[in-house]
Design a protein around this motif. Structure first.
Motif, mmCIF file in Angstrom:
data_model
loop_
_atom_site.group_PDB
_atom_site.id
_atom_site.type_symbol
_atom_site.label_atom_id
_atom_site.label_comp_id
_atom_site.label_asym_id
_atom_site.label_seq_id
_atom_site.Cartn_x
_atom_site.Cartn_y
_atom_site.Cartn_z
ATOM 1 N N LYS A 5 0.829 -1.209 0.000
ATOM 2 C CA LYS A 5 0.000 0.000 0.000
ATOM 3 C C LYS A 5 0.860 1.254 0.000
ATOM 4 C CE LYS A 5 -0.629 0.044 5.055
ATOM 5 N NZ LYS A 5 -1.631 0.040 6.151
ATOM 6 N N GLY A 6 0.252 2.334 -0.455
ATOM 7 C CA GLY A 6 0.933 3.621 -0.505
ATOM 8 C C GLY A 6 0.506 4.407 -1.727
ATOM 9 N N ASN A 7 0.796 5.688 -1.714
ATOM 10 C CA ASN A 7 0.507 6.565 -2.847
ATOM 11 C C ASN A 7 1.773 6.745 -3.687
ATOM 12 O OD1 ASN A 7 -2.103 6.935 -1.921
ATOM 13 N ND2 ASN A 7 -1.602 8.804 -0.788
ATOM 14 N N TYR A 8 1.596 6.732 -4.996
ATOM 15 C CA TYR A 8 2.766 6.892 -5.856
ATOM 16 C C TYR A 8 2.415 7.696 -7.105
ATOM 17 C CZ TYR A 8 1.061 3.225 -9.092
ATOM 18 O OH TYR A 8 0.345 2.492 -10.004
ATOM 19 N N VAL A 27 -1.490 8.478 -7.786
ATOM 20 C CA VAL A 27 -2.159 9.766 -7.566
ATOM 21 C C VAL A 27 -1.716 10.841 -8.552
ATOM 22 C CG1 VAL A 27 -2.577 9.299 -5.128
ATOM 23 C CG2 VAL A 27 -0.431 10.410 -5.811
ATOM 24 N N GLY A 28 -0.761 10.505 -9.416
ATOM 25 C CA GLY A 28 -0.326 11.491 -10.407
ATOM 26 C C GLY A 28 0.546 10.869 -11.477
ATOM 27 N N ALA A 60 1.410 18.843 -5.770
ATOM 28 C CA ALA A 60 0.027 18.364 -5.755
ATOM 29 C C ALA A 60 -0.164 17.171 -4.823
ATOM 30 C CB ALA A 60 -0.399 17.978 -7.177
ATOM 31 N N ASN A 61 0.920 16.427 -4.607
ATOM 32 C CA ASN A 61 0.828 15.188 -3.811
ATOM 33 C C ASN A 61 2.032 15.101 -2.874
ATOM 34 O OD1 ASN A 61 -1.398 13.816 -5.629
ATOM 35 N ND2 ASN A 61 0.222 14.465 -7.030
ATOM 36 N N PRO A 62 2.045 15.883 -1.808
ATOM 37 C CA PRO A 62 3.236 15.939 -0.951
ATOM 38 C C PRO A 62 3.488 14.679 -0.127
ATOM 39 C CG PRO A 62 1.451 17.254 -0.027
ATOM 40 C CD PRO A 62 0.992 16.829 -1.375
ATOM 41 N N ASP A 63 2.525 13.773 -0.082
ATOM 42 C CA ASP A 63 2.666 12.606 0.799
ATOM 43 C C ASP A 63 2.938 11.307 0.047
ATOM 44 O OD1 ASP A 63 0.215 12.428 -0.441
ATOM 45 O OD2 ASP A 63 -0.828 11.598 1.314
ATOM 46 N N ILE A 64 3.532 11.366 -1.142
ATOM 47 C CA ILE A 64 3.774 10.133 -1.895
ATOM 48 C C ILE A 64 4.857 9.286 -1.216
ATOM 49 C CG2 ILE A 64 3.035 11.062 -4.123
ATOM 50 C CD1 ILE A 64 6.050 11.332 -4.828
ATOM 51 N N VAL A 74 10.735 7.937 -0.163
ATOM 52 C CA VAL A 74 10.125 7.650 -1.466
ATOM 53 C C VAL A 74 10.959 6.603 -2.204
ATOM 54 C CG1 VAL A 74 9.407 8.604 -3.693
ATOM 55 C CG2 VAL A 74 9.173 9.980 -1.619
ATOM 56 N N LYS A 75 10.308 5.519 -2.644
ATOM 57 C CA LYS A 75 10.979 4.475 -3.414
ATOM 58 C C LYS A 75 10.925 4.835 -4.892
ATOM 59 C CE LYS A 75 11.510 2.059 0.332
ATOM 60 N NZ LYS A 75 12.852 2.005 0.977
ATOM 61 N N VAL A 76 12.096 4.901 -5.522
ATOM 62 C CA VAL A 76 12.193 5.313 -6.930
ATOM 63 C C VAL A 76 12.697 4.139 -7.762
ATOM 64 C CG1 VAL A 76 13.276 6.902 -8.572
ATOM 65 C CG2 VAL A 76 12.663 7.701 -6.269
ATOM 66 N N GLY A 77 11.997 3.881 -8.868
ATOM 67 C CA GLY A 77 12.418 2.823 -9.786
ATOM 68 C C GLY A 77 12.719 3.379 -11.161
ATOM 69 N N GLY A 78 13.776 2.862 -11.799
ATOM 70 C CA GLY A 78 14.166 3.348 -13.121
ATOM 71 C C GLY A 78 14.111 2.264 -14.181
ATOM 72 N N PHE A 79 14.592 2.625 -15.377
ATOM 73 C CA PHE A 79 14.559 1.692 -16.516
ATOM 74 C C PHE A 79 15.607 2.157 -17.527
ATOM 75 C CE2 PHE A 79 13.241 -0.799 -20.014
ATOM 76 C CZ PHE A 79 12.217 -1.671 -19.647
ATOM 77 N N ASP A 80 16.580 1.346 -17.801
ATOM 78 C CA ASP A 80 17.630 1.517 -18.824
ATOM 79 C C ASP A 80 18.888 0.769 -18.418
ATOM 80 O OD1 ASP A 80 16.362 2.941 -20.814
ATOM 81 O OD2 ASP A 80 17.221 4.881 -20.273
#
Length: 315
Positions: free
Chosen positions: A149-152, A184-185, A206-210, A237-243
């Motif tokens: 769960k969580g907002n992302y 949420v965005g 717009a979404n300070p609690d992600i 905040v968990k960040v995922g990338g691609f490349d």
């Protein structure tokens, strides 16, 4: 100088001339990439050029930077220069078709790398990452980092590139299985680091609690990380990338990026030139299909030390 020495010099000169003639006869392979300011596209061009030269061709690399007009002009130049093949990372899935048709009409085989076009039968090969597989791989790892769960929020690539939608859809397929993970965005950042930074700032307002951010590529993710650092929110905040870019790998090592999905660009860029060489010599590429998918690999803190060269993960 003795007669023997003169004969040896003449023989050496003849061999040198013959080799030079053979290299020239092999012809020019024109390589057209997107923007080498991005290490992914830089590697794509460098590997293709090195492979072509290893096979005895001359090669040059140009960059259209996503501009179909520039791409069309480069195709015209390749035709004028009597290229024996073109290796192209297309600027636009629809907008690049006309330029490719010009090369085909000039009897120059075209091999597409990294991105597809929406018409088969023009290019002799379309060699791309398995973006759906890579997106599922990344989204699964991102969910493990996030929990259930969580907002992302999501950063989306260039809409003119089919890879952007394929990755986004792949994320959606995995993450909608977790109803308490709420997107949420979403913002378009065109594969660009600066835009990734700026769009993340807007998303945070717009979404300070992600608690999470998933990105269509590393450059946008790295821009997002910079914005999250500035806002003092990166730790949460968990960040995922691609490349699988070198900067993203460094970010994974530093504990800033949860993972990146490596695209095997070094593999399929080499393969495209080898198939072009085969087609020039035999009229066949050696591949079973025009569209060829190359599976992506996951890079996390657990295997990041196996990253031995740009976009290369030792197994």
């Amino acid at each position: 100088m003795s007669k023997t020495a003169i004969r040896m010099l003449l023989a050496t000169a003849a061999v040198s001339a013959m080799l030079s003639s053979q290299a020239f006869a092999a012809g020019l392979i024109s390589i057209i990439v997107n923007d080498p300011a991005n290490p992914y596209w830089l590697t794509e061009g460098n590997v293709a050029k090195a492979t072509a030269e290893k096979l005895g061709y001359t090669a040059n690399v140009g960059a259209h930077k996503g501009d179909t007009n520039a791409e069309s002009t480069m195709i015209d130049t390749a035709i004028t220069n009597k290229s024996v093949a073109i290796i192209l990372d297309p600027a636009n899935a629809d907008g690049s078709i006309g330029a490719i048709k010009k090369a085909v009409a000039a009897n120059i085989p075209v091999f597409l790398v990294n991105a597809e076009v929406n018409q088969e039968g023009l290019a002799k090969g379309q060699l791309v990452s398995n973006n759906a597989q890579g997106a599922a791989l990344g989204a699964t790892q991102w969910q493990k980092a996030m929990g259930d769960k969580g907002n992302y929020v999501e950063l989306f690539g260039n809409p003119a590139d089919n890879n952007a939608a394929t990755r986004s859809n792949g994320y959606e397929t995995v993450l909608t299985q977790y109803p308490d993970l709420k997107k949420v965005g979403k913002e378009v950042a065109d594969w660009d680091r600066t835009k990734g930074h700026d769009k993340t700032q807007s998303l945070l307002q717009a979404n300070p609690d992600i608690q999470g951010l998933i990105s269509g590529n590393d450059e946008m993710a790295l821009g997002a990380i910079a914005a999250l650092k500035e806002a003092g929110k990166l730790a949460n905040v968990k960040v995922g990338g691609f490349d699988g870019s070198p900067d993203a790998v460094a970010s994974v090592k530093a504990g800033e990026m949860a993972y990146t999905v490596l695209q095997p660009v070094a593999v399929f860029s080499e393969k495209a030139v080898e198939q072009a060489d085969a087609f020039i010599k035999t009229g066949k590429t050696g591949a079973e299909t025009e569209k060829q998918l190359f599976d992506c690999l996951l890079i996390t803190k657990d295997n990041v030390d196996k990253y031995t060269a740009p976009f290369t993960l030792s197994q």
